[in-house]
Design an enzyme around this catalytic site. Structure first.
Site, short mmCIF file in Angstrom:
data_model
loop_
_atom_site.label_atom_id
_atom_site.label_comp_id
_atom_site.label_asym_id
_atom_site.label_seq_id
_atom_site.Cartn_x
_atom_site.Cartn_y
_atom_site.Cartn_z
CG ASP A 216 -2.72 -101.41 -25.86
OD1 ASP A 216 -2.22 -102.35 -25.22
OD2 ASP A 216 -2.14 -100.83 -26.79
CG ASP B 95 0.00 -113.84 -26.44
OD1 ASP B 95 -0.25 -115.04 -26.70
OD2 ASP B 95 -0.03 -112.96 -27.31
CD GLU C 9 2.27 -108.86 -17.79
OE1 GLU C 9 1.53 -107.87 -17.70
OE2 GLU C 9 3.04 -109.02 -18.73
CG ASP C 10 -1.64 -106.75 -19.29
OD1 ASP C 10 -0.70 -107.58 -19.38
OD2 ASP C 10 -1.70 -105.72 -19.99
N GLY D 34 -0.76 -101.58 -19.44
CA GLY D 34 -2.01 -102.34 -19.26
C GLY D 34 -2.26 -102.86 -17.86
CE LYS E 154 -4.14 -113.43 -26.26
NZ LYS E 154 -3.60 -112.79 -27.48
CG PHE F 65 -5.45 -108.67 -30.21
CD1 PHE F 65 -4.14 -108.91 -29.83
CD2 PHE F 65 -5.97 -107.41 -30.01
CE1 PHE F 65 -3.35 -107.92 -29.27
CE2 PHE F 65 -5.19 -106.39 -29.45
CZ PHE F 65 -3.88 -106.66 -29.09
NE ARG G 275 -3.01 -98.69 -22.68
CZ ARG G 275 -2.15 -99.71 -22.86
NH1 ARG G 275 -2.38 -100.86 -22.26
NH2 ARG G 275 -1.08 -99.58 -23.62
P1 IMP Z 1 3.76 -111.88 -24.17
O1 IMP Z 1 5.19 -111.42 -24.05
O2 IMP Z 1 3.48 -112.46 -25.55
O3 IMP Z 1 3.33 -112.83 -23.07
O4 IMP Z 1 2.84 -110.59 -24.15
C1 IMP Z 1 2.61 -109.90 -23.01
C2 IMP Z 1 2.04 -108.53 -23.27
O5 IMP Z 1 1.51 -108.42 -24.59
C3 IMP Z 1 0.89 -108.26 -22.34
O6 IMP Z 1 1.33 -107.70 -21.14
C4 IMP Z 1 0.03 -107.32 -23.16
O7 IMP Z 1 0.45 -105.98 -23.00
C5 IMP Z 1 0.29 -107.74 -24.59
N1 IMP Z 1 -0.77 -108.65 -25.08
C6 IMP Z 1 -0.70 -109.98 -25.27
N2 IMP Z 1 -1.86 -110.48 -25.75
C7 IMP Z 1 -2.70 -109.43 -25.86
C8 IMP Z 1 -4.07 -109.29 -26.27
O8 IMP Z 1 -4.78 -110.24 -26.64
N3 IMP Z 1 -4.57 -108.02 -26.23
C9 IMP Z 1 -3.85 -106.94 -25.83
N4 IMP Z 1 -2.57 -107.03 -25.42
C10 IMP Z 1 -2.00 -108.26 -25.44
MG MG Z 2 -0.16 -103.70 -24.93
#
Ligand code: IMP
Ligand code: MG
Length: 182
Positions: free
Chosen positions: A162, A106, A102-103, A47, A134, A155, A168
């Protein structure tokens, strides 16, 4: 694709403007450090590759771009908490200034793991530029130097993000309708 989106959060123009601002700030901050090792931008596939490609072109400094792949969500919409390195960096980052693009932040588990892993390689510095953060209650305490936008705890897809590898290529960022993943 568009019919699966309940709300557009950030338009293509808004994203471009914010990414340009982030790039300018990063260039200012890193200009004094260019001589000692230079910047290695690191993005987590898949992403964040779109964001890094756009951000890199707004940072007017010499830099390298490298990529890592980590396992995270699979096709689910919540972080599993287990993160594995599937593809490692090609560059040696010892003594270099690492900027992770980073995209979305979360739970923060992915970044927390990544930063811990990269720190052991003794880079000169590690900072994070995330396009989105987020607003969740349970987020790992990550010091994110550059944040593009705060977003709601829903989400979302588009601009690299994605759901099951789709969406994407949406040029904007929007909320995915719940009926699509329920
Ligand atoms: P984390 O480890 O929970 O911070 O998640 C990080 C990764 O989860 C991001 O780099 C995204 O690839 C994916 N992600 C988290 N939230 C979303 C969302 O709302 N939509 C799509 N991908 C997400
Ligand atoms: Mg993803």
């Amino acid at each position: 694709m568009h019919e699966d989106i309940s709300e557009v959060l950030f338009t293509e123009d808004e994203i471009a403007a914010r990414v340009a601002e982030m790039g300018q700030r990063i260039a200012q901050d890193y200009a004094p450090k260019v001589e000692d090792g230079g910047i290695v931008m690191v993005s987590v596939l898949r992403g964040a590759a779109l964001f890094m490609a756009d951000l890199a072109r707004k940072i007017e400094l010499p830099l390298e771009m490298d990529y890592m792949a980590l396992s995270s969500y699979g096709n689910a919409t919540k972080s599993s908490g287990t993160v594995r390195i599937l593809k490692d960096l090609s560059s040696d980052i010892a003594g270099r200034h690492v900027l992770i693009a980073e995209d979305i932040l979360d739970s923060g588990l992915t970044l927390e793991h990544l930063m811990r892993a990269l720190s052991t390689r003794e880079p000169a510095s590690i900072e994070v530029a995330t396009l989105l953060r987020k607003k969740t209650k349970a987020q790992a305490a990550i010091d994110c130097r550059y944040v593009g936008f705060e977003c709601p705890d829903e989400f979302i897809v588009g601009y690299g993000l994605d759901y099951a590898e789709r969406y994407r290529n949406l040029p904007y960022i929007g909320v995915l309708k719940q009926e699509v993943y329920r």
